[in-house]
Motif scaffolding. Structure first.
Motif, mmCIF file in Angstrom:
data_model
loop_
_atom_site.group_PDB
_atom_site.id
_atom_site.type_symbol
_atom_site.label_atom_id
_atom_site.label_comp_id
_atom_site.label_asym_id
_atom_site.label_seq_id
_atom_site.Cartn_x
_atom_site.Cartn_y
_atom_site.Cartn_z
ATOM 1 N N PRO A 267 0.840 -1.198 0.000
ATOM 2 C CA PRO A 267 0.000 0.000 0.000
ATOM 3 C C PRO A 267 0.882 1.259 0.000
ATOM 4 C CG PRO A 267 -0.067 -1.084 2.139
ATOM 5 C CD PRO A 267 0.677 -2.000 1.226
ATOM 6 N N VAL A 268 0.517 2.203 -0.828
ATOM 7 C CA VAL A 268 1.288 3.446 -0.967
ATOM 8 C C VAL A 268 0.400 4.624 -0.606
ATOM 9 C CG1 VAL A 268 2.670 4.888 -2.506
ATOM 10 C CG2 VAL A 268 2.650 2.406 -2.824
ATOM 11 N N VAL A 269 0.910 5.496 0.270
ATOM 12 C CA VAL A 269 0.216 6.720 0.664
ATOM 13 C C VAL A 269 1.022 7.914 0.175
ATOM 14 C CG1 VAL A 269 -0.572 8.139 2.604
ATOM 15 C CG2 VAL A 269 -0.817 5.651 2.695
ATOM 16 N N ALA A 270 0.399 8.787 -0.592
ATOM 17 C CA ALA A 270 1.076 10.018 -1.010
ATOM 18 C C ALA A 270 1.205 10.942 0.187
ATOM 19 C CB ALA A 270 0.283 10.701 -2.119
ATOM 20 N N LEU A 271 2.385 11.557 0.331
ATOM 21 C CA LEU A 271 2.643 12.468 1.447
ATOM 22 C C LEU A 271 3.395 13.668 0.905
ATOM 23 C CD1 LEU A 271 2.632 13.255 4.389
ATOM 24 C CD2 LEU A 271 4.558 11.718 4.780
ATOM 25 N N SER A 272 2.711 14.794 0.788
ATOM 26 C CA SER A 272 3.279 15.930 0.070
ATOM 27 C C SER A 272 2.992 17.259 0.751
ATOM 28 C CB SER A 272 2.704 15.967 -1.352
ATOM 29 O OG SER A 272 3.176 17.077 -2.071
#
Length: 230
Positions: A124-129
């Motif tokens: 699972p990948v979570v965008a963090l920007s």
């Protein structure tokens, strides 16, 4: 692998990790000025593209409360330019919308899309920007289980709180979630302070500080996928 625990999820920076942001912003600022020349000519005449950029930077120094919200900062700087030029400040909204639409027209690094697909198929990948990219508009949202932005959360990287929140969205403890990003301070040191292992995607944009020790250092996303064994 140099991790204390198996990696079960990834938090991923966007700007300058998946695509170069500077060319995108320059193009968006140029088209914003073209829009102003048509709809707010006095503002365009009084402010070059560089002037508008300096105005945004000045406003950022004056308004630290907007540091986490680049959209609000850009919108307010346009509004200030309109006011100074004696034009309708309400034009800041459509002017920003024009800028924002162009800001989403990013050109991914060649390695980014296939590597992201490989990683997202296994973890699972979570965008963090800290930025204001819209993954749905860009067409990458289906690779992510969630997206966490500084604007929506209220603080940005390197604050530990936003990393911990992203780990919660991923559904795993921080020491099981690898953070991936290009910035040594915002991404790597910030993640490590929050208890996450960190991978530095070193595309030659930043100099590593003394004593800098990411758990992984790679030169592109394909190398990261290889190192993760996905």
């Amino acid at each position: 692998m140099p991790f204390s625990k198996p990696i079960r999820a990834v938090t991923l920076d966007l700007d300058d990790t998946l695509w170069p942001i500077y060319p995108t912003i320059i193009r968006a600022e140029t088209l914003l000025h073209v829009w102003l020349a048509e709809h707010a000519p006095a503002t365009a005449q009084a402010h070059t593209i560089s002037d508008l950029r300096r105005l945004r930077e000045q406003l950022g120094a004056e308004r630290p409360d907007l540091a986490h919200d680049l959209s609000a900062l850009r919108r307010e700087s346009i509004r200030r330019a309109l006011l100074v030029s004696g034009e309708d400040p309400a034009l800041a909204e459509p002017a920003f919308d024009h800028f924002f639409a162009e800001r989403q027209r990013v050109e991914l690094y060649e390695d980014a899309r296939p590597a992201l697909a490989r990683i997202a198929a296994r973890l699972p990948v979570v965008a963090l920007s800290n930025g204001n990219a819209d993954l749905r508009t860009i067409g990458l949202d289906y690779h992510f289980v969630a997206a966490v932005s500084a604007r929506e959360f209220g603080v940005g990287k390197p604050d530990a709180a936003i990393f911990l929140h992203a780990c919660e969205r991923a559904g795993f403890a921080p020491d099981e979630v690898l953070h991936v990003g290009d910035d040594p301070h915002l991404d790597v040191l910030g993640a490590q302070a929050a208890g996450q292992p960190a991978a530095w995607v070193d595309r030659g944009l930043h100099r590593a500080p003394e004593g800098f020790a990411p758990q992984l250092r790679v030169t592109d996303m394909a190398q990261l996928a290889d190192r993760l064994g996905v």
